[in-house]
Enzyme design. Structure first.
Site, mmCIF file in Angstrom:
data_model
loop_
_atom_site.group_PDB
_atom_site.id
_atom_site.type_symbol
_atom_site.label_atom_id
_atom_site.label_comp_id
_atom_site.label_asym_id
_atom_site.label_seq_id
_atom_site.Cartn_x
_atom_site.Cartn_y
_atom_site.Cartn_z
ATOM 1 N N PRO A 140 0.794 -1.228 0.000
ATOM 2 C CG PRO A 140 -0.133 -1.120 2.128
ATOM 3 C CD PRO A 140 0.517 -2.068 1.167
ATOM 4 C CG ASN A 141 -0.215 4.406 1.245
ATOM 5 O OD1 ASN A 141 -1.143 4.975 0.681
ATOM 6 N ND2 ASN A 141 -0.333 3.891 2.446
ATOM 7 N NE ARG A 143 4.178 6.836 1.193
ATOM 8 C CZ ARG A 143 4.346 5.650 1.792
ATOM 9 N NH1 ARG A 143 4.778 4.598 1.098
ATOM 10 N NH2 ARG A 143 4.077 5.512 3.052
ATOM 11 C CE1 TYR A 170 8.959 5.233 2.763
ATOM 12 C CE2 TYR A 170 7.431 7.077 2.846
ATOM 13 C CZ TYR A 170 7.887 5.884 3.354
ATOM 14 O OH TYR A 170 7.287 5.325 4.461
ATOM 15 C CG ASN A 187 8.205 -2.030 0.477
ATOM 16 O OD1 ASN A 187 7.688 -2.189 1.584
ATOM 17 N ND2 ASN A 187 8.799 -0.902 0.122
ATOM 18 C CB ALA A 212 1.528 0.274 6.360
ATOM 19 C CD GLU A 258 9.844 -7.267 5.164
ATOM 20 O OE1 GLU A 258 9.129 -8.275 5.294
ATOM 21 O OE2 GLU A 258 10.055 -6.480 6.097
ATOM 22 C CG HIS A 278 11.042 -2.130 4.688
ATOM 23 N ND1 HIS A 278 9.680 -2.008 4.608
ATOM 24 C CD2 HIS A 278 11.289 -3.316 5.288
ATOM 25 C CE1 HIS A 278 9.119 -3.063 5.163
ATOM 26 N NE2 HIS A 278 10.068 -3.886 5.577
ATOM 27 N NE ARG A 300 10.066 6.305 8.414
ATOM 28 C CZ ARG A 300 9.069 6.118 7.529
ATOM 29 N NH1 ARG A 300 9.141 5.122 6.654
ATOM 30 N NH2 ARG A 300 8.028 6.928 7.510
HETATM 31 C C1 DQA Z 1 8.109 1.234 3.859
HETATM 32 C C2 DQA Z 1 8.199 1.480 5.375
HETATM 33 C C3 DQA Z 1 6.860 1.280 6.033
HETATM 34 O O1 DQA Z 1 6.953 1.501 7.438
HETATM 35 C C4 DQA Z 1 5.844 2.243 5.468
HETATM 36 O O2 DQA Z 1 4.573 2.003 6.026
HETATM 37 C C5 DQA Z 1 5.784 2.233 3.980
HETATM 38 C C6 DQA Z 1 7.029 2.094 3.223
HETATM 39 C C7 DQA Z 1 9.429 1.540 3.138
HETATM 40 O O3 DQA Z 1 9.558 1.101 2.000
HETATM 41 O O4 DQA Z 1 10.293 2.220 3.679
HETATM 42 O O5 DQA Z 1 4.736 2.445 3.388
HETATM 43 O O6 DQA Z 1 7.820 -0.129 3.639
#
Ligand code: DQA
Length: 158
Positions: free
Chosen positions: A9-10, A17, A22, A73, A76, A97, A99, A106
Site C-alpha cells: 500500500p501507498n 509521498r 522516500y 515491500n 505498512a 523483503e 524497505h 523511524r
Molecule cells: C516502507 C516502510 C513502512 O513503514 C511504510 O509504512 C511504507 C514504506 C518503506 O519502503 O520504507 O509504506 O515499507
C-alpha cells in the site's frame, strides 16, 4: 527463472509521498530499472502493486508454481499483517523483503516487521537502490539453489 515483485500500500505514491523520507523516484522508474537487470540476466519479471491486504495474499498464493523468487515491500502491512506472513510461509518460494527507508531509525511502531522472519532476508534503508540489491540477492539465491541441485545430481550418479 521468474521473479514476481510485489509492492504494498501507498507505494504507487512514490515520488509524490513524503519525498524527504522516500525520495523523488517513481514506482514506474524503480520497476523499469529492475526490468533492465532482469533482462541482462535472462530472467522473467512481473510487477504487482496493491493497496489491499487480501489482494497481496492472493498474489503471493498465485506465485506457487509460477515464480521462482518473490521480492516484496509489504509497506505498512509489514508491521501488522499475519495474513501476508502466513502466505509467504505457505508458498515456500525464496522471498526478499525490501524497505525504501530504514525502518529501524523511524517511529517505534515500524521497528518490527512480522513478515521479515519468513523471508530469506531483508533490505532496509538504501532508498530505491534497495530493489537493485534485492535483485542481486535473488540472483545469488538462484545460483546457490542451482549449485545444490547439481551437487545432488552428482551424488546420485556416484
Ligand atoms: C516502507 C516502510 C513502512 O513503514 C511504510 O509504512 C511504507 C514504506 C518503506 O519502503 O520504507 O509504506 O515499507
Amino acid at each position: 527463472m521468474k521473479i514476481v515483485v510485489i509492492h504494498g500500500p501507498n507505494l504507487n505514491m512514490l515520488g509524490i509521498r513524503e519525498q524527504n523520507i522516500y525520495g523523488p523516484m517513481k514506482l514506474e522508474e524503480i520497476n523499469a530499472q529492475m526490468k533492465a537487470v532482469a533482462e541482462q540476466n535472462k530472467l522473467d519479471i512481473e510487477f504487482f502493486q496493491s493497496n489491499l491486504e487480501g489482494e497481496i495474499v492472493d498474489k503471493i498464493q498465485e506465485c506457487l508454481g509460477d515464480a521462482d523468487g518473490i521480492i516484496i515491500n509489504p509497506a505498512a502491512y509489514s508491521h501488522t499483517s499475519i495474513a501476508i506472513r502466513d502466505a509467504i510461509a505457505a508458498v515456500q518460494i525464496p522471498t526478499i523483503e525490501v524497505h525504501v527507508s530504514n525502518i529501524y531509525r523511524r517511529e517505534e511502531f515500524r521497528h518490527k516487521s512480522v513478515t521479515a522472519p519468513v523471508c530469506n532476508g531483508q533490505i532496509s534503508g538504501f532508498g530505491p537502490f534497495g530493489y537493485h540489491l534485492a535483485m542481486i540477492g535473488m540472483l545469488q539465491i538462484f545460483n546457490e539453489i542451482q549449485a545444490l541441485k547439481e551437487q545432488q545430481k552428482q551424488a546420485q550418479q556416484n
